[in-house]
Structures are given as C-alpha cells and as structure tokens.
Design an enzyme around this catalytic site. Structure first.
Site, PDB file in Angstrom:
ATOM      1  N   LYS A 138      -9.777  -6.019   2.792  1.00 59.55           N
ATOM      2  CA  LYS A 138      -9.437  -4.801   3.618  1.00 59.55           C
ATOM      3  C   LYS A 138      -7.832  -4.513   3.622  1.00 59.55           C
ATOM      4  O   LYS A 138      -7.108  -5.273   4.313  1.00 59.55           O
ATOM      5  CB  LYS A 138      -9.903  -4.860   5.142  1.00 59.55           C
ATOM      6  CG  LYS A 138     -10.219  -3.629   5.988  1.00 59.55           C
ATOM      7  CD  LYS A 138      -9.033  -2.761   5.878  1.00 59.55           C
ATOM      8  CE  LYS A 138      -8.223  -2.922   6.941  1.00 59.55           C
ATOM      9  NZ  LYS A 138      -6.845  -2.111   6.981  1.00 59.55           N
ATOM     10  N   SER A 192       0.933  -8.311  11.801  1.00 58.72           N
ATOM     11  CA  SER A 192       1.822  -8.615  12.913  1.00 58.72           C
ATOM     12  C   SER A 192       1.293  -9.520  14.044  1.00 58.72           C
ATOM     13  O   SER A 192       0.105  -9.733  14.002  1.00 58.72           O
ATOM     14  CB  SER A 192       2.322  -7.060  13.633  1.00 58.72           C
ATOM     15  OG  SER A 192       0.764  -6.471  14.163  1.00 58.72           O
ATOM     16  N   CYS A 232       8.077 -10.555   5.629  1.00 57.66           N
ATOM     17  CA  CYS A 232       7.865 -11.572   6.590  1.00 57.66           C
ATOM     18  C   CYS A 232       9.058 -12.589   6.402  1.00 57.66           C
ATOM     19  O   CYS A 232       8.913 -13.386   7.306  1.00 57.66           O
ATOM     20  CB  CYS A 232       6.615 -11.928   6.614  1.00 57.66           C
ATOM     21  SG  CYS A 232       6.140 -12.691   5.054  1.00 57.66           S
ATOM     22  N   PHE A 236       0.841  -3.982   5.108  1.00 56.05           N
ATOM     23  CA  PHE A 236       1.438  -2.790   4.184  1.00 56.05           C
ATOM     24  C   PHE A 236       2.811  -3.555   3.335  1.00 56.05           C
ATOM     25  O   PHE A 236       2.890  -3.018   2.407  1.00 56.05           O
ATOM     26  CB  PHE A 236       1.822  -1.572   4.957  1.00 56.05           C
ATOM     27  CG  PHE A 236       3.373  -1.818   5.505  1.00 56.05           C
ATOM     28  CD1 PHE A 236       4.384  -1.570   4.889  1.00 56.05           C
ATOM     29  CD2 PHE A 236       3.371  -2.507   7.039  1.00 56.05           C
ATOM     30  CE1 PHE A 236       5.818  -1.873   5.234  1.00 56.05           C
ATOM     31  CE2 PHE A 236       4.788  -2.438   7.459  1.00 56.05           C
ATOM     32  CZ  PHE A 236       5.871  -2.341   6.639  1.00 56.05           C
ATOM     33  N   GLU A 284      -3.983   0.455   5.380  1.00 54.72           N
ATOM     34  CA  GLU A 284      -4.422   1.828   4.945  1.00 54.72           C
ATOM     35  C   GLU A 284      -3.336   2.749   4.945  1.00 54.72           C
ATOM     36  O   GLU A 284      -3.322   3.767   4.307  1.00 54.72           O
ATOM     37  CB  GLU A 284      -5.442   2.342   6.534  1.00 54.72           C
ATOM     38  CG  GLU A 284      -4.454   2.596   7.431  1.00 54.72           C
ATOM     39  CD  GLU A 284      -4.526   1.045   8.221  1.00 54.72           C
ATOM     40  OE1 GLU A 284      -4.449   0.105   7.716  1.00 54.72           O
ATOM     41  OE2 GLU A 284      -4.509   1.356   9.657  1.00 54.72           O
ATOM     42  N   GLU A 305      10.776  -8.320  16.520  1.00 55.89           N
ATOM     43  CA  GLU A 305      10.542  -8.358  14.997  1.00 55.89           C
ATOM     44  C   GLU A 305      10.948  -6.801  14.654  1.00 55.89           C
ATOM     45  O   GLU A 305      10.154  -5.928  14.944  1.00 55.89           O
ATOM     46  CB  GLU A 305       9.316  -8.848  14.436  1.00 55.89           C
ATOM     47  CG  GLU A 305       9.505  -8.741  12.925  1.00 55.89           C
ATOM     48  CD  GLU A 305       7.906  -9.037  12.282  1.00 55.89           C
ATOM     49  OE1 GLU A 305       6.905  -8.583  13.097  1.00 55.89           O
ATOM     50  OE2 GLU A 305       7.990  -9.558  11.295  1.00 55.89           O
TER      51      GLU A 305
END
Ligand code: NAD
Length: 497
Positions: free
Chosen positions: A174, A227, A282, A150, A177, A382
C-alpha cells in the site's frame, strides 16, 4: 486530463470502479496529474484472500526458481531505473539525480535478496544425542503487508518487497497515495520477471485500506514506514490483531560538530544532508549541534553555500525541488514563522525564493536558523522540510545529552578528527544509525536499517539480516531414524546422552 492510477492485483490492473479517488499532483507545477483509486476494506480483504492462495504455491517454489525470478527482477529494475526516477520526480518533486539515487539504493536490496539460498540456510547438528540429529529451518509467513510513505516512493517498498518475496511470502503493498506511480511501475516488473500472478499486489488507499490490512485475518505481518503517530497506531493495532509488526516512524537527526572538525567538509555535509530532497528524508540532518567555538565560522560557511543553491523544477537540473504538497509546504512555512516568533535567528529565509519553476509549484527554499533552543517548536517537531536549525552547546557532553534526550533516535552523525571522541560517541549515543564524518548513515543492504526510541516500534529493523528474520518464522527439527534399541517405555523428560 489526469491519468487514472489503479491497483495492481494478481498481476493485472484493476478494472472495477472506485468509490473514492485521491488527487496526485506534480509538486513543481501544482497541477493535478493523476487520480488514484482508493481501495475499500472489502477490496483489500478480497486481495488478501487471493494472495493467501497464491502465496501458498509460491512458498513451495524451489529456491532455485525464486532466485531466478529475483535475478530477472534485478535486471529489469536496473534497466528501467531512469523511467522510474522520472515518475518519482513527477509526483514527489525531488530532483532527477536524487530520484535515481533512491532507485539505486532500492536495487541494492534486490541484489541482497538474490542471495536468498544462502540467507535461508539453517543449522544442522549431527548426533546431538545418540542417533539424533537437530536442524533449523526458516519458513515464510504467508501474506505480508507493506505500507510506505511518500518520501521514498520506490526505495522504501524495495526495502521490504524483494526480501519478503525471496523468503516465499505473498505481498500486498500500500504505497503513499500522494505519489503512487513509481511503486506500481516497480511492481509490474515482478510479473515481467516471472513471478506468478497474485504473489505481488499493489492496493492504493488511505486509512480505510490500511485498517483493513492491520486487522484482516489473511495478513500475517506488517512492515510500515511513516510518521511516528501513525507508526505507533499501526504497531498497536496490528499487534493487537496477532500480527508481526515492524513500524518505522519519524526522526529528528542531529549532526554534532566538534571544534577539531574540518569546518569546510562539515559545512558541505550539513548542506547536503539538510537540504537534499528538500529535507524530506527520514535521515535528513535537521539539527546541527555546534560545540563552541565552532558555531560562528560554521554558520558562515553554511550560509555561503546555501546562497548558491537553486530551488526549482526537479526535472531541470536544479539542486532542490519543491515540497510534496501545498499543505506540507504551508506547514513547514508555518514552523519557520514559529521559529522567528520564538526568537531563533533566521539566517537564510527560504520562503522568499527565487524559485526556478512554475508559480503554482509548492516552493520553499533552504532555510537556516541559528541560536535555536530545545524548547522551540522548530527543534521539538519533525519538520520534514528544508530547514536546518543550529543549536549551540558548550561541550561534547552537552551535545550528547541533547541528542540522547530527544524522543527520536533514527540517525545521527559526529564530525571530528578525534578517533577517541568518535568512538565514545558511537558507544554513548542512543540512536539506531550513527555516522562518523558521514552525515546520512543509511546502512548498506547487507546490514539493517532502523532507529531507536520513537523512530521504530517493533524488534526488527528493515532489510539485511533482520529483514530475512522478519519475513520468516524459525522451526527446529529433532529427528532420529528408529531402530530396535529405541524401544521401551520411559515417561521421563527426554535427555541427551
Ligand atoms: P504518513 O505517516 O502520513 O503516511 C505513511 C503511510 O501511512 C501512507 O501509506 C499513508 O497512506 C498511511 N497513513 C497516513 N495516515 C494514516 C492513518 N491515520 N491511519 C492509517 N494509515 C495512515 O507519512 P508520510 O507523510 O507519507 O511520510 C513522512 C514520514 O515518514 C516522516 O515522519 C518520516 O520521518 C517518516 N519516514 C520514516 C522512515 C524511517 O525509516 N524511519 C523512512 C521514511 C519516512
């Protein structure tokens, strides 16, 4: 009324009826602005089969034709960048300027891919043996899947898609979402740029769609970013199904500040890298490792800068936007509470605001902890939110040991004016991307991006030369043009002479 967000298959919006949909929010208001169709495994299989056919024809397209499409795509992306940035802000929440920066970094990869005729050049050796020539070529894989997170809804797909297409593959993307619209908007540009239908497809979905991509027979390779637990799962599942996989995972990035560093510049960098995009990067700095005696003056400088930051609606000129979902905001706030409970010193508490936006927004302001120790969950996990933890260490060696012992190895930075120390650090640190007085050392498009340890599963990094290698398969041809001197029987192993 929420907008319908659907798949882009064969260059067209899908017209079927989804069995399941997911809610897409505007994180600055908390309202549901869209409903995204979630693909079934059957639909993914159908798309992959169609992409296989489209990909075969595209693999045969000349490099001249592929390059024309890439240049056209690059121009369209540049022209539409504001529109795409607005979509990112509306669904992710990051401030507009940051969203524009994300598109710009993705654009660089499209520019790199425009050089594909050069990038795919093989080697040629004339006369390797008498009358024998040897040459190498690289060929596309077929259908490749890109599964993205995301936090960079446009840039991460752009790390992979232009290179995959330039190399002659068909793609099924993909996207996350949680904020799928920017990826669809970018994907539409491919059709406009002249890419044949079916070469670029977007399917939305969750685990069901991902599993279908990881296990389906028509997908040759998977590029995943997300992740660490999911990255590991993707790597293990897709490789067990015979696919080539690069799976980029989570991070815990450290910034090591040595006593000789310019503390004002280090404080600026820590704030920018810790709280930009609300820490949902990240490559965000999450742990600031202060080599004593810098901690007190550095923390004071950081705190002073943080007090001036405005958290609010990303479309209105604030410094920092909301978190992506209410659940994620609650998780990060929970980690802040755990840090207090564990005895870390909470210098700035972002839970209390003020927030310049709708009361329904998923708010959490910049948060600073001091005296954090490696056993605390705010250090171990994290966080992926606007929380910066200061860990005090007595020496360079103690700082290095801490960073090297961490399970993640995505990015790190050293702040110092000592060239020798910086040089030692770049050699000794076990992390994939290193900044010397650069807090977010995301490599430019013609290098490759990737972490070490639990931050990456697979052998190749993303984009740059590794991207070209990942999306192609090498072949070496040994050729001679026969003449009568080659006759005769000889069952021995061919020798070069
Ligand atoms: P995520 O792992 O939840 O989701 C990533 C993708 O995997 C999404 O498309 C999602 O739909 C899918 N997914 C989620 N759960 C799944 C499951 N159980 N099975 C199969 N598919 C699943 O990650 P996120 O929250 O979207 O993104 C944030 C994470 O991504 C952070 O950990 C961050 O560090 C990481 N990230 C890493 C990099 C990098 O370059 N290393 C870059 C960006 C983000």
């Amino acid at each position: 009324m929420p907008t319908r967000i659907t798949h882009l298959i064969g260059g067209r919006d899908w017209t079927g009826t989804a069995g399941r949909t997911g809610a897409v929010h505007n994180p600055a208001t908390g309202t549901v602005t869209g409903r995204v169709d979630l693909a079934s495994a059957d639909l993914v299989a159908e798309v992959a089969a169609a992409a296989t056919v489209a990909g075969r024809a595209w693999a045969d397209a000349s490099l001249a034709r592929r390059t024309r499409v890439l240049f056209a795509f690059r121009e369209l992306l540049d022209r539409r960048k504001e529109e795409i940035a607005a979509l990112i802000t509306a669904e992710h929440g990051k401030v507009l300027d940051d969203a524009l920066g994300e598109v710009a970094r993705g654009l660089e990869v499209a520019e790199y891919a425009c050089g594909i005729p050069h990038l795919l050049q093989g080697g040629f050796t004339e006369g390797a043996s008498t009358g024998v020539d040897v040459y190498s070529i690289r060929q596309p894989l077929g259908v490749v899947a890109v599964i993205s997170p995301f936090n960079f809804p446009a840039m991460v797909p752009l790390w992979f898609v232009p290179i995959a297409i330039a190399c002659g593959n068909a793609v099924i993307l993909k996207p996350s979402e949680k904020d799928p619209s920017a990826a669809v908007a970018v994907a539409r540009l491919w059709t406009e740029a002249g890419l044949p239908d079916g070469v670029m497809n977007v399917v939305h979905g969750d685990k069901e769609a991902v599993d279908a991509l990881l296990t389906g027979p028509d997908v040759a390779a998977v590029s995943f970013v997300g992740s660490t637990p999911v990255a590991r799962y993707v790597y293990e599942t897709a490789t067990a199904h015979g696919k080539r996989v690069q799976a980029l995972g989570g991070a815990k990035n450290h910034m090591l500040v040595l006593p000789d560093a310019d503390l004002d510049l280090a404080a600026d960098a820590a704030v920018n890298a810790g709280f930009g995009s609300a820490g949902e990067r990240c490559m965000a700095i999450s742990a600031l490792v202060a080599v004593e005696p810098v901690a007190d003056p550095l923390v004071a400088r950081i705190e002073q800068r943080m007090r001036g930051l405005r958290t609010g609606d990303g479309s209105t000129g604030c410094d920092m936007g909301p978190l992506v979902t209410a659940a994620h905001r609650d998780r990060v706030a929970g980690l802040v509470a755990a840090g207090v409970e564990a005895g870390a010193a909470l210098v700035v508490d972002g839970r209390t605001g003020p927030f310049h936006g709708d009361s329904g927004g998923f708010w959490l302001g910049p948060t600073l902890f001091d005296h954090v120790t490696p056993d605390m969950s705010i250090y171990r996990e994290e966080i992926f939110g606007p929380v910066l933890s200061v860990v005090r260490v007595p020496s360079y060696d103690a700082g290095l040991e801490l960073i090297n012992a961490n399970r993640y190895g995505n990015g790190t930075a050293i702040f110092t004016n000592d060239g020798g120390a910086a040089r030692r650090f770049q050699r000794e640190v076990r992390v994939g991307m290193v900044g010397v007085n650069v807090p977010i050392p995301v490599p430019v498009a013609y290098y490759s991006f990737g972490g070490w340890k639990d931050s990456l599963f697979g052998d190749t990094h993303a984009y740059g030369p590794d991207g070209v290698r990942f999306f192609t398969r090498g072949k070496v041809v040994t050729a001679r043009w026969l003449d009568p001197s080659h006759g005769g029987l000889n069952l021995g192993f061919p020798r070069t002479d």
